[in-house]
Enzyme design. Structure first.
Site, PDB file in Angstrom:
ATOM      1  N   GLY A  13       0.848  -1.254  -0.097  1.00 39.55           N
ATOM      2  CA  GLY A  13      -0.096   0.145  -0.201  1.00 39.55           C
ATOM      3  C   GLY A  13       0.961   1.269   0.106  1.00 39.55           C
ATOM      4  O   GLY A  13       2.159   1.301   0.303  1.00 39.55           O
ATOM      5  N   GLN A  41       3.068   9.897   1.536  1.00 45.56           N
ATOM      6  CA  GLN A  41       4.256   9.456   1.726  1.00 45.56           C
ATOM      7  C   GLN A  41       5.339   9.809   0.618  1.00 45.56           C
ATOM      8  O   GLN A  41       6.595   9.559   0.568  1.00 45.56           O
ATOM      9  CB  GLN A  41       4.224   7.751   1.602  1.00 45.56           C
ATOM     10  CG  GLN A  41       3.539   7.424   3.137  1.00 45.56           C
ATOM     11  CD  GLN A  41       3.551   5.847   2.938  1.00 45.56           C
ATOM     12  OE1 GLN A  41       2.693   5.234   2.354  1.00 45.56           O
ATOM     13  NE2 GLN A  41       4.401   5.098   3.368  1.00 45.56           N
ATOM     14  N   CYS A  52       6.030  -0.451   7.265  1.00 50.26           N
ATOM     15  CA  CYS A  52       5.476   0.777   6.725  1.00 50.26           C
ATOM     16  C   CYS A  52       6.872   1.394   5.833  1.00 50.26           C
ATOM     17  O   CYS A  52       7.932   1.248   6.302  1.00 50.26           O
ATOM     18  CB  CYS A  52       5.116   2.051   7.510  1.00 50.26           C
ATOM     19  SG  CYS A  52       5.071   3.637   6.995  1.00 50.26           S
ATOM     20  N   LEU A  53       6.633   1.771   4.480  1.00 45.69           N
ATOM     21  CA  LEU A  53       7.735   2.229   3.727  1.00 45.69           C
ATOM     22  C   LEU A  53       8.197   3.386   4.062  1.00 45.69           C
ATOM     23  O   LEU A  53       9.646   3.765   3.829  1.00 45.69           O
ATOM     24  CB  LEU A  53       7.183   2.369   2.201  1.00 45.69           C
ATOM     25  CG  LEU A  53       6.759   0.960   1.571  1.00 45.69           C
ATOM     26  CD1 LEU A  53       6.001   1.375   0.301  1.00 45.69           C
ATOM     27  CD2 LEU A  53       7.825   0.066   1.363  1.00 45.69           C
ATOM     28  N   HIS A  84      -4.470   1.565   7.565  1.00 42.13           N
ATOM     29  CA  HIS A  84      -3.138   2.110   7.713  1.00 42.13           C
ATOM     30  C   HIS A  84      -2.685   3.551   6.673  1.00 42.13           C
ATOM     31  O   HIS A  84      -2.123   4.115   7.247  1.00 42.13           O
ATOM     32  CB  HIS A  84      -1.842   0.786   7.531  1.00 42.13           C
ATOM     33  CG  HIS A  84      -0.616   1.419   7.185  1.00 42.13           C
ATOM     34  ND1 HIS A  84       0.352   1.043   8.187  1.00 42.13           N
ATOM     35  CD2 HIS A  84       0.154   2.228   6.433  1.00 42.13           C
ATOM     36  CE1 HIS A  84       1.570   1.500   7.939  1.00 42.13           C
ATOM     37  NE2 HIS A  84       1.470   2.286   7.015  1.00 42.13           N
ATOM     38  N   GLU A  85      -3.407   3.131   5.535  1.00 41.79           N
ATOM     39  CA  GLU A  85      -3.310   4.235   4.432  1.00 41.79           C
ATOM     40  C   GLU A  85      -3.931   5.359   4.748  1.00 41.79           C
ATOM     41  O   GLU A  85      -3.631   6.630   4.461  1.00 41.79           O
ATOM     42  CB  GLU A  85      -3.588   3.570   3.150  1.00 41.79           C
ATOM     43  CG  GLU A  85      -2.689   2.598   2.569  1.00 41.79           C
ATOM     44  CD  GLU A  85      -1.337   2.563   2.612  1.00 41.79           C
ATOM     45  OE1 GLU A  85      -0.702   3.707   2.845  1.00 41.79           O
ATOM     46  OE2 GLU A  85      -0.761   1.746   2.818  1.00 41.79           O
ATOM     47  N   HIS A 126      -2.281   7.726   7.132  1.00 41.69           N
ATOM     48  CA  HIS A 126      -1.263   8.644   6.420  1.00 41.69           C
ATOM     49  C   HIS A 126      -1.932   9.697   6.157  1.00 41.69           C
ATOM     50  O   HIS A 126      -1.373  11.160   6.182  1.00 41.69           O
ATOM     51  CB  HIS A 126      -0.706   8.159   5.430  1.00 41.69           C
ATOM     52  CG  HIS A 126       0.520   6.958   5.625  1.00 41.69           C
ATOM     53  ND1 HIS A 126       1.675   7.374   6.497  1.00 41.69           N
ATOM     54  CD2 HIS A 126       0.780   5.591   5.401  1.00 41.69           C
ATOM     55  CE1 HIS A 126       2.579   6.092   6.619  1.00 41.69           C
ATOM     56  NE2 HIS A 126       1.980   5.451   5.906  1.00 41.69           N
TER      57      HIS A 126
HETATM   58  O1  GNR Z   1       3.996  -2.654   2.632  1.00 41.22           O
HETATM   59  C1  GNR Z   1       3.419  -2.444   3.644  1.00 41.22           C
HETATM   60  N1  GNR Z   1       3.052  -3.463   4.399  1.00 41.22           N
HETATM   61  C2  GNR Z   1       2.102  -3.421   5.394  1.00 41.22           C
HETATM   62  C3  GNR Z   1       1.914  -4.610   6.280  1.00 41.22           C
HETATM   63  C4  GNR Z   1       1.264  -4.524   7.313  1.00 41.22           C
HETATM   64  C5  GNR Z   1       0.278  -3.618   7.525  1.00 41.22           C
HETATM   65  C6  GNR Z   1       0.340  -2.217   6.694  1.00 41.22           C
HETATM   66  C7  GNR Z   1       1.113  -2.408   5.663  1.00 41.22           C
HETATM   67  S1  GNR Z   1       1.322  -0.911   4.831  1.00 41.22           S
HETATM   68  C8  GNR Z   1       3.066  -1.080   4.035  1.00 41.22           C
HETATM   69  C9  GNR Z   1       3.311   0.008   3.143  1.00 41.22           C
HETATM   70  C10 GNR Z   1       3.150   1.446   3.622  1.00 41.22           C
HETATM   71  O2  GNR Z   1       3.840   1.890   4.320  1.00 41.22           O
HETATM   72  N2  GNR Z   1       1.920   1.999   3.413  1.00 41.22           N
HETATM   73  O3  GNR Z   1       1.645   3.187   4.006  1.00 41.22           O
HETATM   74 NI    NI Z   2       2.663   3.237   5.717  1.00 39.72          NI
END
Ligand code: GNR
Ligand code: NI
Length: 168
Positions: free
Chosen positions: A46, A51, A93-94, A135-136, A139
């Site tokens: 995601g 980001q 999270c990236l 999660h997104e 952000h």
């Molecule tokens: O790549 C991602 N893996 C992930 C694993 C578990 C819960 C949420 C995520 S999102 C993350 C990519 C990211 O940072 N998205 O904002």
């Molecule tokens: Ni993230």
């Protein structure tokens, strides 16, 4: 297509609250393509526009193993929490590379959003998809995975990320 630079925690720009998309034009379509490429290149499932330092309400997701099921959500909303029982998931999270933290969130949610054609759709998300969408959406509000951790843990992660940035 282009790969975009991903902001790393604790960059203050990650705290920006994203604005709704008013019109889906070519620049938005191009942004979603570039975000998908950036997500795939980073082996993410995601990515939120926040980001990549674009502060509008756009997220891309692909939780498929084959990486062939891109999902674009523009102006996403949680319409209903269907299963409010909190489920725990180890999140990455990236923008906080190499860190994984157990977070609790509602299990099943009903989401509505616009797709890249500008058509509204709804979906019921459970399991990993539900986790990633939430999660997104965090952000887009300037919230991050590390926010619910203790100050000590967050401070350790902050120092790690500053070292990582310096070594790049
Ligand atoms: O790549 C991602 N893996 C992930 C694993 C578990 C819960 C949420 C995520 S999102 C993350 C990519 C990211 O940072 N998205 O904002
Ligand atoms: Ni993230």
């Amino acid at each position: 297509m282009a790969t975009l630079k991903i902001l790393l925690f604790p960059d203050p720009k990650l705290r920006t609250v994203a604005k709704p998309v008013e019109k889906i034009d070519d620049s938005i379509v191009k942004l979603t393509e570039n975000m998908l490429q950036t997500m795939y290149e980073g082996s993410g499932i995601g990515l939120a526009a926040t980001q990549v330092d674009v502060h509008i309400r756009v997220i891309v997701i692909d939780i498929s193993d084959e990486k062939n099921s891109p999902l674009v959500l523009i102006n996403p909303k949680i319409d209903k929490i269907i299963d409010s029982q909190q489920k725990s998931y180890s999140e990455g999270c990236l923008s906080v590379p190499g860190i994984y933290e157990e977070l609790k969130r509602p299990g099943t949610v009903e989401i509505s959003a616009l797709n890249v054609e500008g058509n509204k759709f709804t979906l019921i998300a459970e399991g990993l998809l539900s986790v990633v969408i939430q999660h997104e959406m965090d952000h887009l509000e300037g919230r991050m995975m590390v926010d619910s951790l203790s100050n000590l843990k967050r401070e350790i992660i902050r120092k790690k990320m500053i070292k990582l940035k310096a070594s790049n």
